[in-house]
Design a protein around this motif. Sequence first.
Motif, PDB file in Angstrom:
ATOM      1  N   ASP A 125       2.635  -8.415   3.547  1.00 53.39           N
ATOM      2  CA  ASP A 125       1.746  -7.233   4.248  1.00 53.39           C
ATOM      3  C   ASP A 125       2.393  -6.825   5.457  1.00 53.39           C
ATOM      4  OD1 ASP A 125       0.686  -7.028   1.760  1.00 53.39           O
ATOM      5  OD2 ASP A 125      -1.456  -7.692   2.361  1.00 53.39           O
ATOM      6  N   GLN A 129       4.303  -3.544   6.281  1.00 55.85           N
ATOM      7  CA  GLN A 129       3.735  -2.601   7.239  1.00 55.85           C
ATOM      8  C   GLN A 129       4.772  -2.076   8.296  1.00 55.85           C
ATOM      9  OE1 GLN A 129       0.389  -0.856   7.602  1.00 55.85           O
ATOM     10  NE2 GLN A 129       2.092   0.527   8.695  1.00 55.85           N
ATOM     11  N   HIS A 132       7.009   0.156   6.569  1.00 55.76           N
ATOM     12  CA  HIS A 132       6.480   1.539   6.447  1.00 55.76           C
ATOM     13  C   HIS A 132       6.785   2.307   7.976  1.00 55.76           C
ATOM     14  CE1 HIS A 132       3.122   0.918   3.468  1.00 55.76           C
ATOM     15  NE2 HIS A 132       4.384   0.916   2.884  1.00 55.76           N
ATOM     16  N   LYS A 468       2.263   4.028   0.070  1.00 54.33           N
ATOM     17  CA  LYS A 468       1.398   3.916   1.285  1.00 54.33           C
ATOM     18  C   LYS A 468      -0.060   3.824   0.848  1.00 54.33           C
ATOM     19  CE  LYS A 468       2.599   6.898   4.340  1.00 54.33           C
ATOM     20  NZ  LYS A 468       2.459   7.517   5.559  1.00 54.33           N
ATOM     21  N   ALA A 469      -0.367   4.415  -0.350  1.00 52.38           N
ATOM     22  CA  ALA A 469      -1.615   4.656  -0.984  1.00 52.38           C
ATOM     23  C   ALA A 469      -1.847   3.455  -1.705  1.00 52.38           C
ATOM     24  CB  ALA A 469      -1.780   5.886  -1.808  1.00 52.38           C
ATOM     25  N   GLU A 472      -2.644   0.670   0.752  1.00 44.98           N
ATOM     26  CA  GLU A 472      -4.005   0.909   1.399  1.00 44.98           C
ATOM     27  C   GLU A 472      -5.031   0.322   0.594  1.00 44.98           C
ATOM     28  OE1 GLU A 472      -4.980   1.271   4.461  1.00 44.98           O
ATOM     29  OE2 GLU A 472      -2.846   1.289   4.908  1.00 44.98           O
ATOM     30  N   GLN A 473      -4.909   0.642  -0.936  1.00 49.46           N
ATOM     31  CA  GLN A 473      -5.755   0.189  -1.865  1.00 49.46           C
ATOM     32  C   GLN A 473      -5.864  -1.355  -1.919  1.00 49.46           C
ATOM     33  OE1 GLN A 473      -4.531   1.707  -5.696  1.00 49.46           O
ATOM     34  NE2 GLN A 473      -5.060   4.008  -5.200  1.00 49.46           N
ATOM     35  N   GLN A 475      -5.282  -3.651   0.643  1.00 47.05           N
ATOM     36  CA  GLN A 475      -5.880  -3.860   1.825  1.00 47.05           C
ATOM     37  C   GLN A 475      -7.447  -3.635   1.766  1.00 47.05           C
ATOM     38  OE1 GLN A 475      -3.584  -5.542   3.966  1.00 47.05           O
ATOM     39  NE2 GLN A 475      -2.494  -4.794   2.282  1.00 47.05           N
ATOM     40  N   THR A 476      -7.713  -2.446   1.224  1.00 43.62           N
ATOM     41  CA  THR A 476      -9.204  -2.090   1.157  1.00 43.62           C
ATOM     42  C   THR A 476     -10.035  -3.290   0.162  1.00 43.62           C
ATOM     43  OG1 THR A 476      -8.962   0.203   1.315  1.00 43.62           O
ATOM     44  CG2 THR A 476     -11.134  -0.465   0.119  1.00 43.62           C
TER      45      THR A 476
END
Length: 498
Positions: A125, A129, A132, A468-469, A472-473, A475-476
């Motif tokens: 991860d 990042q 990204h 990215k979405a 982020e899912q 990571q959430t």
Amino acid sequence: MTDNSTFPHPVYKDTVLAPLFEGAKTHHVDAFRMINQAHLVMLVEEGILPTKTGHELAKALRSIDEEVDVSALTYTGEVEDYFFLVEAELKKRLGPDVAGALHTARSRNDMDHTVFKLGLQKRVDHLIQSLHNLVTAMHETAAREKETLIVAYTHGQPAQPSTFGHYLLAASEVLLRDLDRLMLARDQIEKCPMGAAAITTSGFPVSRQHVAELLGFEEPLENSYGCIASVDYITGLYSAIKLVFVHLGRVIQDFQFWSAFEVGQLYVPNALVQISSIMPQKRNPVPIEHMRHLCSVTAGRCDMMVNTMHNTPFTDMNDSEGEVQQAGYATFESGGRAIDLLAAFIPALSINDDRVAKTADAACITITELADTLVREESISFRQAHEVAAATAKKVIAEGKSLGDAHADFMTAFIEMTGRESHLDEAAYRRSVSARHFVNVRKRFGGPAPVAIEASLERQITHFGHLKAHFEQIQTRKKTANQMREKAFDALLNNRGE
């Protein structure tokens, strides 16, 4: 004389067990803590252990966290590994019966691979990042340089004009595909092995789904044999990582070539240049060499991981565990350094317009557009136009002329080929062989013209947004799982079950 009846043999202790213990101290303590908490919560919630026992175990685990300075521990051989160290500490506080209850319906086999997956998740991860950030740097620089002319090379020779923005979008397009592959590989470490136990699950009514949820995994890995035998989460992940660095290494090598004195179309600013200790005239862009070797080292470390799995048995085995996993973590260190440096390097670059113009002119790299123009405006075949353009370029290069000043040579070649004069006057000829015109008329899908660059960049940004979405899912979910597990564990601490 060595006592061969007592475990561990001192050489085995020094060569295997002690390094493994040190690795676990450095890399896996948090993962073990998370697994102990999640498994204990599940055992109590499923009624496998009484609440009172769960409370006692939770209290003892918390005291171990608070009282044992893991970083200060030295391996003595009294326990086999870090897992048994925790179990020994539990026995000191609770006695063997209660302490041993925590290990109900689990094995070091399912625990180990869960530990390794948690360790890989954290590292990959961070790498994603960083990638990204690199994509963003490439996109922003491509937008800035969408009209900046460069000489594009094929086979090491000047070929055609393009733009720096067009080149960077080609590289970022590959990087986005690499991120696609990396995210697919990352998805495979979202399957939790816990509950597989040694090989065949357990007769206890465990909830594998709930443990996976409490640890932030997407779901359990289904087949219990595969949970402890399959290593495709290792081979798949490191294969995907390798491709990132193989592909970035090619771009970095171009930067080395472009910045060479003889080519000189890429300018590296002073902050990223070292001066020779004896030759004061030399500007050495050595960060390029560091990035290139870091990419190669990283790709090699990925190969080491994949090759270590070659011809191993399809079962639980140490070839895919502690020491191997810890060695693989170096991949993320060298790879992360390369990516961070490249993300800072690319926006700092600029193109030497004068050198681009001189090379473009001297090598006649716009001559293809002259042939294309003749086909469109003179109604001759491309083969005829190609021969006219080739004769013109040959004359210009032989005499060291500027292609833009060679209208007379062009007209001679045209007459020899067609038997008539061309309709292109000198101004039209100059326009047809200019690098700016060459680029601007190439506005087809994926081409270098500014309008095509803008459309390509927009599509890439949309693609990047989806990646990215998804990230982020994940990571959430991890954050939510941590909160859920800690809340449930704290509830056990506060519920004596009396």
